[in-house]
Structures are given as C-alpha cells and as structure tokens.
Design an enzyme around this catalytic site. Sequence first.
Site: not given
Length: 600
Positions: A21, A23, A25, A28, A77, A194
């Site tokens: 996908e 990303k 900026d 989130r 996002e 993470r």
Amino acid sequence: MKPMMPTLSFQIPEGQDWIYETKFDGFRVFLQAEEGRLSLMSRNGKDLTIFFPEIKQFIEKYLPIWKPFFPLLLDGELAVLKSAFSSDFSLLKKSWKRKEKKAEDLPVRFLVFDVLLYKGQNLAKMPLKMRKKKLFSLFQSLRLPLHVCPEFEQLIQMVECYDQFSSLWELVRKHNGEGIIAKHLTSTYEHGKRTKNWLKIKNYKKALFIVSGMDQTNGYVHVSVHHKEKMIPVGVFSHGMSEEEKRALLHIIKKKGRKKNSLYSIDPAICIKLFFLSFQGETLREPFFDSFQLDHDWRECTYLQLKMAEANAEEVSITHLEKPLWPKDNWQKQDFLLYLLDASDYMLPFLQDRTLTVIRYPHGIMGDSFFQKNCPDYAPDFIETKMIDGIHYIICNDKRSLLWLGNQLAIEFHIPFHKTEKNNPIEIVFDLDPPSKNEFHLAVFAALQLKSCLDRFDIISFPKLSGNKGIQVHIPIGSDDITYDETRIFTSFFAHYLEKQFPDKLTTERLKKKRADRLYIDYVQHGERKTIIAPYSVRGNENGIVAAPLYWSEVNDKLDMERFTMEYCVNRLKSIDCPMTNFFYINQEEKIREIIRHLS
C-alpha cells in the site's frame, strides 16, 4: 487503544502472502463511529475531531447509509493529497491550525486501510486478508472510492492494495511519495505493537555531500553542498557509519580541521553519499550514511544535484549549467533549473495530462526563440507523449519531464484548457490585456470589476499575472461536462457586460488599432485550439517575470508585476500558501451551468 505500527525495512518482502500500500505522510487516526458519537482519535489518544470537522460532517451528511454498520472502527491516515500516491504534511498542519474553514479550502481526506470493528464485531483477531474483504465490502456499501484520488469529492477514500511491489514502487517514485507499507495477509491486528508483519519501505534518495565538520560531543557529522562558489549547510547525520568509519573520519577532521568549542570544522575535501527522505526547509530529513566517495571531487557535490535527487530526477542529463539566460540579472541556466524544481509541486498540477506547447530560447532570452509542439526524436524514454491531429505533443506529468524541458531551455509553458482524454474545458480564463506595461493599472481595474461580477453569482475565481503586461482570471469548473460552445456564452456575456459598463477603459475589440488606450478583454482566447500561459511559468522577457498566481487582496494599485521574478516567487512560496493550491478541488459546474442556461 493504540495503532499497530510498521517496522522500517530496507529489504522488500515478496511472495503471494504480501500486499503493498502507498504510505501517506499525515496523521494516523482511528475513526470511531457509533450511535450518537463520531470521533477521530490520534495514535496518542487525542481527539482530533474538532480540528477536522469536515470528516464528521461528511459522514453525518450520509448518516442513514452509515448507521447499519455501527459500531464501526476504521484505521487510516488524515492527509492532504498532492496526487494519488503522495501527500503534503505541511499543508495538513496548516489545515489543523486554521481556525475557520471555508468551502474552497484544500480538503483533508481520511484514507482508510483497515477495519477493526464492523457492526460491533471485533475483527482484530481476524487475518488481514479477511479484514480487507470486509473493508472492500463496506466501501462498496457506503458508495465510497475504492482507491485514492485527489479529484474525487468524497473525503473518505480507501487505500488500494497491490500484489506486486514493483508496480506500486514505480508510481510512488514518479509522484515522489513517502514510500510503501508491505503487509502480511495472515497477520492479525496487534494494538500498540511495532511489528514485522507490517514493513515500511521509504522512498529514500541518494546524493553527494561535503563533510564540513563534526561535533565531538554527540558525534553528529555536519554536511554541506556547493553552489556558485558558496558552501551551503544542509544538515547533520549520525546514523549509518560503523564505529571504525567514525573514528577514521574524526581522525581526519581533527588533523585537518579547526576546533571551536566542541565543533570541528574542515575545508571542503571529503565527499560522501547519504540517504535522505526529503530536503524540507533547506534541511535534510532522516539522513544517514551510505559511503565515502573518494573518487568524486567536492565540486561535484552541488546544490542542484541534491535538488535533482530529492525530485527523483537524477537520470536527467543536464548540460551547460553556466549558460547565461537573463544577462540583466546574471541568471544562468542552473538558476532556471533550480526554479523549476522549487516551483514544480505548484506548477505540475496545471500541466497534468495537458498537451504542451513551449517556447524555447536556445541562446537565452536575448537570442532567437521558437514555438515547439512536436516532441523531438531525441527525447528520453520517460517523456510521455500524445498524438493529436498529427502532432506528437509532450505531456509533462512529472519532475523529470519538467527538468528535461528546462534543460532544453523551454522557458515558456503554454497549455490548453482541457485534458488530453477530453475535449471539454476544465477551467474558464479571461485574459485582461492592457495596451502596454504602463497601463497595468487598467488590468488591476478590470480584474476587480470582473471579480465583483463573478461574486454576485457566487463564482470563485483566481487572479494570475500574465508575466508580460496583464492579468488573467482563472475560474475552475470542477468537471469536463460543459462544452467550449457553452462556456463561450458565459465569457461573452461577462466581457460585453464590462465593456458596456466602462466603455472608456475596457473593450472586446480584437483589432489593436481600434482599441485606442483601452484594455482588451480577451474572451475569444478561451477556445478549443487555444492555449494560455501556465501558472508559475517564467516568461521570455528581459526580467524573467513569472506568471504568478495572486490572492485577490493583492490585486490593488500597489501591485508591482516586475517584483515577481523567479527568486521572489520561490521565497514567496516558502512563506505563504500558493493562492491556487485548492484550484482543482473546487466544483462549480452547477453554478456555471445555471448561468449559461439562464443566458441561453
């Protein structure tokens, strides 16, 4: 509740169990939607709904469609899109701080890539592959876009998945996006962790730099680049070097350099190559060491090669950088190329998917010039073209193409009013042309009178310097459903109305000898086979004036067109938003069509 976070990776995971996908900026956030409550929660648990009320209002507008899926939890996002594969974090921050939002402001989108609660059912333990199917089905039911597109009006869009990394990576690189997130299809959602089931592969660039010093206290290495006999500091880095490399570098700097407090400085000699994510505010973002470049001379570590690397345009062959183009101000070819790179994010949206006519000045603006429509045979493979009416037009959709054209000394960029796949205009433009530069005040007068007329019909318009002697007023349509014949009714009415109101100052007379000292309202120029100078294009006059977009508040008796040089416009864009940033997000089709219908 914390989001699942990806791990940075330099290895590309491949196989049928991985998807990819874009990303973006941005911020989130979780979108929480249930009966009586809609909220946007940040990764740190902060409620951002008050800062982005347009997302909540968008859902409330279609609430009957959404309600059957409550309680609902979406992961995604918040972003301001530059393209389908890139976003602008600085514009998002400005939107966040804006106290009052207007309809014409640049829209913030919520880009969704996961669903965690669906009709109250917790999907976190469900494999990603199943969650993606649920998300796809949800967006179909909500009649929302199944991929990201800045031209779509819907404020909530789904982030599209790709099976092949290479196909998405090519698009992300072309649009200078931040990178790609790779996700394992069998992975469950792990709140607050993470994980290596999600990997982020960032769009790092490489460039050459000069080591200019080192701070012995923290080990930060200072780097610079070279431009016109000057050293320009661009940042510091500390990661990527082995301990042995650090010791060797510090030894050389101590031996050859000078010390002031804890900082050693050294004359230009050592070249290195760094990775970096971007070059924002004249400072490197996320730089880290790649290698020493002992076979390179420090003079090769130029500011231009850094800017080209940031634009993913290293493959463009650049020649004769010191060729004088504007002798009056000692502007060289490299100054022009740097201007194009600095203005590219604002200029390219207006060139996107439009056939290009350029005016080339192979010997600078004091020499001969010529129009060029046909793409030359020697153009590189990355130049996109379109054959129309026997002409092989160039389509300038990316920074590589823009830079290549700049190297060919294409100074002026002229574009039609429609895109290549359609024959209907996407904008209406009035060209307000005074008899000479000395009568520029007439252009200001005409522009303000035109705005006053358009305001009565609630039509949003944007003024722009022509770069020569006048002002052009751009009106976004927002679709390509209105024909040129229909827009002629619109332009003819407003032009002739102004002429009748101010017959001593304004005219629609095409013959110059009959205009006297009146300003010509050129509405005929808005036609199917006509072109207009593109916003931010430089003009081939002795001062290199830019066809610069303006705010209406700037259109007054104090407006000085001569001030809008390349250097001034670049500095201006660093301090204020582009006045036409939201141009392609405004839809006025119905308003314009109603005016045309009434006039007809």
